[in-house]
Design an enzyme around this catalytic site. Sequence first.
Site, PDB file in Angstrom:
ATOM      1  N   PHE A 124       0.856  -1.187   0.000  1.00  0.00           N
ATOM      2  CA  PHE A 124       0.000   0.000   0.000  1.00  0.00           C
ATOM      3  C   PHE A 124       0.894   1.240   0.000  1.00  0.00           C
ATOM      4  O   PHE A 124       1.900   1.280   0.718  1.00  0.00           O
ATOM      5  CB  PHE A 124      -0.881  -0.048   1.265  1.00  0.00           C
ATOM      6  CG  PHE A 124      -1.988   0.948   1.278  1.00  0.00           C
ATOM      7  CD1 PHE A 124      -3.091   0.790   0.458  1.00  0.00           C
ATOM      8  CD2 PHE A 124      -1.951   2.042   2.122  1.00  0.00           C
ATOM      9  CE1 PHE A 124      -4.132   1.708   0.471  1.00  0.00           C
ATOM     10  CE2 PHE A 124      -2.982   2.965   2.151  1.00  0.00           C
ATOM     11  CZ  PHE A 124      -4.075   2.800   1.318  1.00  0.00           C
ATOM     12  N   ASP A 195       1.616  -5.419   8.458  1.00  0.00           N
ATOM     13  CA  ASP A 195       0.482  -4.499   8.348  1.00  0.00           C
ATOM     14  C   ASP A 195      -0.763  -5.382   8.203  1.00  0.00           C
ATOM     15  O   ASP A 195      -0.896  -6.132   7.231  1.00  0.00           O
ATOM     16  CB  ASP A 195       0.699  -3.613   7.107  1.00  0.00           C
ATOM     17  CG  ASP A 195      -0.482  -2.680   6.810  1.00  0.00           C
ATOM     18  OD1 ASP A 195      -1.610  -2.974   7.252  1.00  0.00           O
ATOM     19  OD2 ASP A 195      -0.265  -1.670   6.094  1.00  0.00           O
ATOM     20  N   TYR A 220     -11.067   0.713  11.211  1.00  0.00           N
ATOM     21  CA  TYR A 220     -12.288   1.097  10.474  1.00  0.00           C
ATOM     22  C   TYR A 220     -12.713   0.127   9.385  1.00  0.00           C
ATOM     23  O   TYR A 220     -13.728   0.330   8.748  1.00  0.00           O
ATOM     24  CB  TYR A 220     -12.152   2.500   9.881  1.00  0.00           C
ATOM     25  CG  TYR A 220     -10.869   2.779   9.132  1.00  0.00           C
ATOM     26  CD1 TYR A 220     -10.696   2.334   7.832  1.00  0.00           C
ATOM     27  CD2 TYR A 220      -9.841   3.494   9.729  1.00  0.00           C
ATOM     28  CE1 TYR A 220      -9.520   2.585   7.152  1.00  0.00           C
ATOM     29  CE2 TYR A 220      -8.658   3.744   9.060  1.00  0.00           C
ATOM     30  CZ  TYR A 220      -8.504   3.290   7.769  1.00  0.00           C
ATOM     31  OH  TYR A 220      -7.332   3.539   7.112  1.00  0.00           O
ATOM     32  N   LYS A 221     -11.921  -0.919   9.148  1.00  0.00           N
ATOM     33  CA  LYS A 221     -12.305  -1.854   8.075  1.00  0.00           C
ATOM     34  C   LYS A 221     -13.166  -2.962   8.685  1.00  0.00           C
ATOM     35  O   LYS A 221     -14.298  -2.712   9.077  1.00  0.00           O
ATOM     36  CB  LYS A 221     -11.054  -2.387   7.383  1.00  0.00           C
ATOM     37  CG  LYS A 221     -10.234  -1.289   6.712  1.00  0.00           C
ATOM     38  CD  LYS A 221      -9.056  -1.885   5.982  1.00  0.00           C
ATOM     39  CE  LYS A 221      -8.096  -0.828   5.471  1.00  0.00           C
ATOM     40  NZ  LYS A 221      -8.649  -0.046   4.366  1.00  0.00           N
ATOM     41  N   ARG A 368     -13.342  -4.149  -6.773  1.00  0.00           N
ATOM     42  CA  ARG A 368     -13.004  -4.876  -5.546  1.00  0.00           C
ATOM     43  C   ARG A 368     -14.252  -5.042  -4.696  1.00  0.00           C
ATOM     44  O   ARG A 368     -15.007  -4.088  -4.491  1.00  0.00           O
ATOM     45  CB  ARG A 368     -11.962  -4.016  -4.828  1.00  0.00           C
ATOM     46  CG  ARG A 368     -11.248  -4.663  -3.693  1.00  0.00           C
ATOM     47  CD  ARG A 368     -10.159  -3.742  -3.162  1.00  0.00           C
ATOM     48  NE  ARG A 368     -10.722  -2.637  -2.377  1.00  0.00           N
ATOM     49  CZ  ARG A 368     -10.127  -2.063  -1.334  1.00  0.00           C
ATOM     50  NH1 ARG A 368      -8.926  -2.475  -0.958  1.00  0.00           N
ATOM     51  NH2 ARG A 368     -10.685  -1.066  -0.686  1.00  0.00           N
TER      52      ARG A 368
HETATM   53  C1  LIG Z   1      -2.753  -1.821   3.804  1.00  0.00           C
HETATM   54  C2  LIG Z   1      -2.967  -0.460   4.373  1.00  0.00           C
HETATM   55  N1  LIG Z   1      -1.983   0.118   5.091  1.00  0.00           N
HETATM   56  C3  LIG Z   1      -2.121   1.353   5.601  1.00  0.00           C
HETATM   57  C4  LIG Z   1      -3.275   2.071   5.441  1.00  0.00           C
HETATM   58  C5  LIG Z   1      -3.366   3.468   6.003  1.00  0.00           C
HETATM   59  O1  LIG Z   1      -4.181   3.547   7.124  1.00  0.00           O
HETATM   60  P1  LIG Z   1      -4.366   4.953   7.910  1.00  0.00           P
HETATM   61  O2  LIG Z   1      -5.232   5.822   7.078  1.00  0.00           O
HETATM   62  O3  LIG Z   1      -5.032   4.552   9.194  1.00  0.00           O
HETATM   63  O4  LIG Z   1      -3.022   5.530   8.135  1.00  0.00           O
HETATM   64  C6  LIG Z   1      -4.345   1.500   4.734  1.00  0.00           C
HETATM   65  C7  LIG Z   1      -5.605   2.233   4.533  1.00  0.00           C
HETATM   66  O5  LIG Z   1      -6.519   1.815   3.899  1.00  0.00           O
HETATM   67  C8  LIG Z   1      -4.178   0.204   4.183  1.00  0.00           C
HETATM   68  O6  LIG Z   1      -5.146  -0.371   3.455  1.00  0.00           O
END
Ligand SMILES: Cc1ncc(COP(=O)(O)O)c(C=O)c1O
Length: 409
Positions: A124, A195, A220-221, A368
Amino acid sequence: MTQISAGERDRADTLASRRDKFILPDGVIYLDGNSLGPVSHTAISRINHAVTHEWAAGLVRSWNSAGWMDLPITLGNRLAPLIGAPADTVIVTDTLTILIAKLLANALALRPDRHVIVTDSDNFHSDFYIADGVAAATRRDITVRRTTRAALAEALDDDVAVVLLTHVDYRTGELLDMADMSALVHAHGALMIWDLAHSTGAVPLHVHEHGADFAAGCGYKYLNGGPGAPAFAYVAPQWLDSLTNFLPGWLGHARPFDFEPTFEKAPGIRALVTSSPSVVGLSALAGALDVFEGISLDVLRRKSLALTDFFITEVEERLPGVFELVTPREHHRRASQVSWRHDEAYGIVQALIARGVIGDFRAPNIARFGFTPLYLSFRDVDVAVSHLVEVMHHREYDDPAFRQKNPVT
Ligand SMILES: Cc1ncc(COP(=O)(O)O)c(C=O)c1O
């Protein structure tokens, strides 16, 4: 057609009653809980309680009387069983990107003679940015090496301090093997950060048993903690005593209310805290976690796989050759989402949303769909596929309104 009907599958579903715990708009089939989970009744009542009793009536006294100061720890301990972590190794605070920064800084401090952070070239983007940011912020010569997962072994050498991988690929939904990859990284003397953004609450996790040194995920997911919910971090027991915080603040101090001019870190996992806990956000997450009470993650996982199997089979049977499946078919490599590649993916997702089937789009060409077993039925999947068939047969994605790119896709 698939042999067992959606109705039969729903009748056998032991999680079916959990749907009543959520508020989902009529006419909506929600296939985006991997992006933002829906609100639960318990989240609403916890938020209401925090606002009307603790904040409105208790005012500043609630920092003591309502346990606000300890929320990052108490919530961490409630979350720990969902990720296979021992007590007092999980904290809920900040957002995921910030926590990854703090964990990377810890890993680098534990490997002072090494100079490389390795990460997945399909990771990501926020993980790339923060890894580069941490590398630049250390007063050391740190480089970030991006590699494909397949070439991870070749990317590891005795200069690698830490490897940062995302357990579930946000585009494809591929699930990585935490135990094997952590062992590979350890064999080269490096530390492993996972992560868990797309795995927490969706797949059973065993961070302790599977050798994670550090891990972090968002609230939040699949945890349904609400937009911008606080994130969590896990620190393996052997690293708790040496934990540091490169963003030190008063609430990570051993004695915050002594107002001392020099920093002395709090013992244990609390050392990762920087600032005041976000009480309303933490309360929402606390209420959201109530929904998981009494649920076996293995049962959740079985239903998740059955839902995604059903979706894949139905789409391939009813729309043969239309989409390319980018999600692995093998169960041990598939998390809780299904992604399809199609040149018109953006318009297709928009046309589906207009019909009440909410999924999302990931550039450049991926549609998705997330499957949350807590509130989705097999009938939902069946109806969603029927809408998809209509969208494709009538080329609804050609409508100019569905080609207009929104800021959030
Ligand atoms: C795999 C992954 N890492 C990091 C993040 C970033 O999260 P945050 O907005 O809480 O920093 C996300 C957000 O969707 C994500 O999907």
